[in-house]
Scaffold this motif. Structure first.
Motif, PDB file in Angstrom:
ATOM      1  N   SER A 203       0.828  -1.208   0.000  1.00 38.81           N
ATOM      2  CA  SER A 203       0.000   0.000   0.000  1.00 38.81           C
ATOM      3  C   SER A 203       0.863   1.258   0.000  1.00 38.81           C
ATOM      4  CB  SER A 203      -0.947   0.006   1.203  1.00 38.81           C
ATOM      5  OG  SER A 203      -0.208  -0.006   2.403  1.00 38.81           O
ATOM      6  N   THR A 204       2.035   1.236   0.634  1.00 35.05           N
ATOM      7  CA  THR A 204       2.924   2.392   0.635  1.00 35.05           C
ATOM      8  C   THR A 204       3.481   2.622  -0.757  1.00 35.05           C
ATOM      9  OG1 THR A 204       3.542   1.907   2.906  1.00 35.05           O
ATOM     10  CG2 THR A 204       4.959   3.412   1.705  1.00 35.05           C
ATOM     11  N   ARG A 205       3.846   1.553  -1.446  1.00 32.57           N
ATOM     12  CA  ARG A 205       4.364   1.689  -2.810  1.00 32.57           C
ATOM     13  C   ARG A 205       3.296   2.241  -3.750  1.00 32.57           C
ATOM     14  NH1 ARG A 205       6.353  -4.004  -3.315  1.00 32.57           N
ATOM     15  NH2 ARG A 205       7.204  -4.062  -1.234  1.00 32.57           N
TER      16      ARG A 205
ATOM     17  N   ARG B  88       3.302   5.859  -5.907  1.00 32.41           N
ATOM     18  CA  ARG B  88       3.191   5.851  -7.359  1.00 32.41           C
ATOM     19  C   ARG B  88       2.006   6.670  -7.873  1.00 32.41           C
ATOM     20  NH1 ARG B  88       2.711   0.110  -8.699  1.00 32.41           N
ATOM     21  NH2 ARG B  88       3.774  -0.517  -6.835  1.00 32.41           N
ATOM     22  N   GLU B  89       1.007   6.874  -7.049  1.00 23.83           N
ATOM     23  CA  GLU B  89      -0.180   7.609  -7.484  1.00 23.83           C
ATOM     24  C   GLU B  89       0.157   9.052  -7.811  1.00 23.83           C
ATOM     25  OE1 GLU B  89      -3.723   7.502  -5.196  1.00 23.83           O
ATOM     26  OE2 GLU B  89      -3.533   5.365  -4.816  1.00 23.83           O
ATOM     27  N   GLU B  90      -0.513   9.577  -8.831  1.00 19.53           N
ATOM     28  CA  GLU B  90      -0.282  10.952  -9.236  1.00 19.53           C
ATOM     29  C   GLU B  90      -1.518  11.826  -9.017  1.00 19.53           C
ATOM     30  OE1 GLU B  90       1.287  11.287 -13.108  1.00 19.53           O
ATOM     31  OE2 GLU B  90       2.886   9.845 -12.770  1.00 19.53           O
ATOM     32  N   GLU B  91      -2.555  11.298  -8.405  1.00 19.07           N
ATOM     33  CA  GLU B  91      -3.770  12.067  -8.193  1.00 19.07           C
ATOM     34  C   GLU B  91      -3.543  13.227  -7.231  1.00 19.07           C
ATOM     35  OE1 GLU B  91      -7.014   9.575  -7.136  1.00 19.07           O
ATOM     36  OE2 GLU B  91      -6.714   8.268  -8.845  1.00 19.07           O
ATOM     37  N   GLY B  92      -2.702  13.047  -6.239  1.00 14.19           N
ATOM     38  CA  GLY B  92      -2.399  14.119  -5.299  1.00 14.19           C
ATOM     39  C   GLY B  92      -1.731  15.293  -5.990  1.00 14.19           C
TER      40      GLY B  92
END
Length: 59
Positions: free
Chosen positions: A4-6, A10-14
């Motif tokens: 979940s940390t990885r 990796r998410e770019e929504e923030g």
């Protein structure tokens, strides 16, 4: 590192939310500047009109 940390890293929504916030702040700043300029110009125009009317009545 757990999975979940990885995924979070990796998410770019923030980053997209931050970009929208910056764009909104710039738009608001431009709108405030435009309103301020229009306010000053309108006041100057009304003052000139008041002086012309006052002069016409001989006051």
């Amino acid at each position: 590192m757990n999975q979940s940390t990885r995924e979070f890293l990796r998410e770019e929504e923030g980053a997209t939310a931050v970009e929208y916030a910056v764009m909104l702040a710039l738009i608001v700043a431009v709108c405030i500047g435009a309103v301020s300029t229009l306010t000053n110009n309108t006041k100057q125009s009304f003052d000139e009109s008041a002086n012309a009317i006052s002069g016409a009545f001989g006051n």
